[in-house]
Structures are given as structure tokens and as C-alpha cells.
Design an enzyme around this catalytic site. Structure first.
Site, short mmCIF file in Angstrom:
data_model
loop_
_atom_site.label_atom_id
_atom_site.label_comp_id
_atom_site.label_asym_id
_atom_site.label_seq_id
_atom_site.Cartn_x
_atom_site.Cartn_y
_atom_site.Cartn_z
N ASP A 39 -0.27 1.22 5.70
CA ASP A 39 0.65 0.23 5.15
C ASP A 39 -0.11 -0.58 4.11
O ASP A 39 -1.18 -1.13 4.39
CB ASP A 39 1.15 -0.70 6.26
N ASP A 96 14.52 3.51 9.87
CA ASP A 96 14.11 2.57 10.92
C ASP A 96 15.34 2.27 11.76
O ASP A 96 16.37 1.85 11.21
CB ASP A 96 13.61 1.25 10.32
#
Lengths: 195, 251
Positions: free
Chosen positions: B11, B130
Site C-alpha cells: 500500500d 471491497d
């Protein structure tokens, strides 16, 4: 060995940069060009590719590159779409291709498509696979494939056995991406460069 | 035989690698290129770089970072975050990305999936989803898990496949950061229904969880971040464990 003058054929395809980067990691500066004279004058030619068969063939024909590639006499390495375009015909867009390998490109009809990821190489033969261990893994991303045939120099299994690599005279080709296949891919590129 | 892929996820925030627990409490831990190279040497099969703030702050991923990764790393990598237009995808492809991952932008403009797949091929496009179980319904979220949508996980996964997605990266927000294993039941449903590869994400805490994701979840690849970043699991020992349990992995 005579000084290597490596040309990467530039056309409307992705990942040409990746091949260039991979060669640079090996200390080799290649020239990326779509110029017929430069391609003909090269000591080795790489014909990479990610893209779609019919549009790419049309692009090559419009520029006369189809004839140039077919007539090359120095070592040529087709990668992925490059290998497929070196065949007679591709089911992708029902495309007449370069006809260097007298065989056809078919669409995968079983298993998940694209065939994406690392697969083992089997029955490797020829100079591209020197110094590789048995069952080396290479990285594939493709939705069309070439069944095993008389030119096959390496195979992998996805549902069925297919051509991972082929060779006919000075024309070499890999369905997988050596430029993305870690140290195995680097060895294969080195082997091609030192032909 | 096609190997199951192990994918560390990096990330990226302001050009540095971070990992949030349940998408908050970000902590800086390193240089994206150095980390990527380290993982590649360790035997990672692929890398995913997600610019986790890109959508939120409407920032574009730095093509420069992508180019540096492409120059230095010899395995495939996916870049996600801030791909809102076909031009963003084109810029990342030109910089050397092997695939891009689209999440929020696809939810807001599903036709983007068709456009990218048509222009650059399905193999170039991962759709990240997600989702979270809300009273028995798997609700899809956007903007890094901040906003609920009216989409349902399985319907959305089918839709993006039909629109041309080449791969689905499914993160269960309920499992992410908890380290209790992946959402195997949901993974298996996606994997059995759709003829494209599925990447499991969210929940890895132990080698068994990867085994479950491949066996029960029928995933084609498993992604994890913190267990790798903090060396709780090393990739060589994970691969040995999977191999010992008859999962095909790249040596």
C-alpha cells in the site's frame, strides 16, 4: 562474437518497454524502432507483444513490416502475441498471420481465461533453454494458444499441453514472457542474446 | 501445471509503503521499489501496488514510481488507485505496469471496465472489490472502504466479468486486518461462478489461511500485506508449507 545490435520492433502493442527494461537489467541497450532498414540491419530482433491479433497484423501490413519480419535471416525472438503472429492463422479476429510457423492459434475453451500466472516448462530443447533447471517456471498471460506441433521446443500444461516455445530455423518464439519471468526469464533472454 | 500465486500487496501513500489495519492507522514502512525487489528475491510471484489515498484525495498515481518499479523488478506487478479514466490506464501501461486495478472508478462508471478491456485487453485489467457482510448481504464498498454502495458482491463480480475484467481481487473487509483467515466461502462462490482468476485478499495470519484460500476458497492467487511486511510469514517458508500440502507453487 560480433557486437550485438539488438532491435525491438516497435508497433501498436503494450509491454515493449518491459522487454527493454529487462534487457537493460542484463546490461544490454536495445533500439526500439519500427524502421524497416534498422530492423533488417540488426544482429538480433525481438518481436514482443501484448495486444490483439487482427489490429496488430493490420498495423504491420500497412507499414510493410509483415514482409520485413518474414524475410529476416538473423535470430528473431517473438514473445507472446509476437509468437502467435508468427503462425499461419489466429482464431483471434480470424486473422491471417505471418506464416513463419505452419500452424494455427486457437482460443482456450476450457479452464479460466486468460491463462495467467506461472507455469512449469517441460520437454525443453534447443539453445533458448540452456542452463535451465528441470521444471523451471515462467510467467504466462494469454487467452489464445498454439497446440504442440513439430516446431515446439517447450511445453506447458493448461487443461491440455500447449506450445510454451517454438523454433523454426532462425525464428524463436515464446508464449510466456521471459521479461517477467524472474531469473529463469533472464537466462532465456541471455541465451537468445548470445546466439 | 499452473502454480497458485503468492502476492504481497504494498500500500503506497505519498510514495512510501504503508499498511493499515482495517484501512486506518497507517504506518510508514518503506521504499516501494526496494520492498518490491526484496519480495521478488524472496519468491513472490507478483506484486500489487495500491495507492490507497489516490481515489480519496483525487490524486493520480505517480507514473514515475511505476516506471522505477518496471525498470528494477523482473516479475509482473499490478498498480491500483486513482485510475478514473482510460487515459490514466494508458499512462500506467506506458510507464510499464503489467496490469491495473480499478475499484471505485468502476463502481461510479461501470463502462470504464468495458473501455479499458477493449483498449488494452482483459489481461491488463483487475477489478478490485471491497465488500462487507451487512445483515447477511455482501455489500460492496468504495473509496477505500469508506462508502457503502447499493451493489452486492456476487452480482457486481459477474457484471465486471461480463464487461471484460480479466481478474477479480476480492477483499473481505470483515476479514481484513483480523488475521483469522480469508473469506473462503465467498471466494469459492466467485471462483466457481466466474471463468476468470480470483485473488483472495484480507485475513491472512498464518500459512494455513493460504492453504484454505486455495483449497476451500478455490482462489487462483492469495494476497497479503502485513504478515509479509512484518516477517510474520516469509514467502519461502509459506511456499514450502503449501508444497508439502500438495498445492502447486513456483519453486
Amino acid at each position: 562474437m560480433q557486437e550485438n545490435n539488438i532491435v525491438i520492433i516497435k508497433y501498436n502493442a503494450g509491454n515493449i518497454r518491459s522487454v527493454d527494461f529487462a534487457l537493460r537489467r542484463l546490461g544490454i541497450n536495445a533500439e526500439i524502432t519500427g524502421d524497416s532498414d534498422r530492423i533488417r540491419a540488426a544482429s538480433k530482433v525481438i518481436f514482443p507483444g501484448v495486444g490483439e491479433a487482427s489490429g496488430t497484423m493490420e498495423y504491420l501490413r500497412l507499414r510493410g513490416l509483415d514482409v520485413v519480419i518474414r524475410r529476416l535471416t538473423q535470430p528473431v525472438l517473438g514473445i507472446c502475441l509476437g509468437m502467435q503472429l508468427m503462425c499461419n492463422f489466429s482464431e483471434e479476429g480470424d486473422t491471417e498471420c505471418l506464416g513463419i510457423f505452419d500452424t494455427s492459434v486457437l482460443k482456450f475453451i476450457t479452464g479460466k481465461v486468460p491463462h495467467m500466472g506461472w507455469n512449469a516448462l517441460e520437454n525443453t530443447k534447443g539453445p533458448l533453454f540452456r542452463k535451465l533447471g528441470r521444471g523451471s517456471y515462467v510467467y504466462y498471460v494469454h487467452s489464445y494458444y498454439i497446440p504442440e506441433n513439430k516446431y515446439t521446443t517447450a511445453s506447458s500444461i493448461y487443461s491440455d499441453r500447449f506450445s510454451g516455445a517454438m523454433q523454426h530455423d532462425n525464428f524463436f518464439a515464446t508464449q510466456f514472457h521471459p521479461e517477467k519471468s524472474g531469473s529463469t526469464g533472464e537466462q532465456i533472454l541471455k541465451n537468445f542474446i548470445s546466439l | 501445471m499452473l502454480a497458485k500465486r503468492i502476492i504481497p500487496c504494498l500500500d503506497v501513500l505519498d510514495g512510501r509503503v504503508v499498511k493499515g489495519v482495517n484501512f486506518i492507522n497507517l504506518k510508514e514502512i518503506g521504499d516501494p521499489v526496494e520492498q518490491g525487489a526484496w519480495y521478488s528475491d524472496q519468491g513472490a510471484d507478483e506484486l500489487v501496488y495500491l495507492d490507497i489515498t489516490a481515489t480519496h484525495e483525487k490524486r493520480k498515481l505517480l507514473a514515475g514510481l511505476v516506471r522505477r518499479v518496471a525498470e528494477n523488478i523482473n516479475i509482473p506487478f499490478t498498480v491500483g488507485g486513482g485510475v478514473n479514466h482510460i487515459q490514466d490506464a494508458d499512462a500506467l501501461l506506458s510507464a510499464g505496469a503489467d496490469k491495473i486495478s480499478v475499484n471505485s472508478a468502476a463502481l461510479m462508471n461501470p463502462a470504464l471496465v468495458d473501455q479499458i478491456a477493449k483498449s488494452f485487453g482483459s489481461q491488463f485489467l483487475v477489478v478490485a472489490i471491497d465488500a462487507k457482510n451487512v445483515d447477511g448481504r455482501w455489500v460492496v464498498y468504495r473509496n477505500g472502504g469508506r462508502l457503502a454502495t447499493d451493489r452486492e458482491l456476487f452480482e457486481w463480480a459477474s457484471e465486471v466479468w461480463m464487461r471484460g475484467a480479466g481478474e477479480i481481487l476480492f477483499t473481505s473487509m470483515d476479514h481484513d486486518g483480523v488475521k483469522n483467515g480469508y473469506a473462503c466461502r465467498e471466494l469459492a462462490m466467485i471462483s466457481d461462478t466466474l471463468p476468470i482468476p480470483v485473488i483472495a485478499s484480507g485475513g491472512a495470519g498464518a500459512p494455513e489461511h493460504f492453504l484454505e484460500a486455495f483449497r476451500e476458497g478455490k482462489a487462483d492467487a492469495a494476497l497479503a500485506a502485513s504478515v509479509f511486511h512484518y516477517n510474520e510469514i516469509t514467502i519461502p517458508e509459506l511456499k514450502k508449507y503449501l508444497k508439502d500440502h500438495d498445492i502447486p507453487v513456483r519453486a
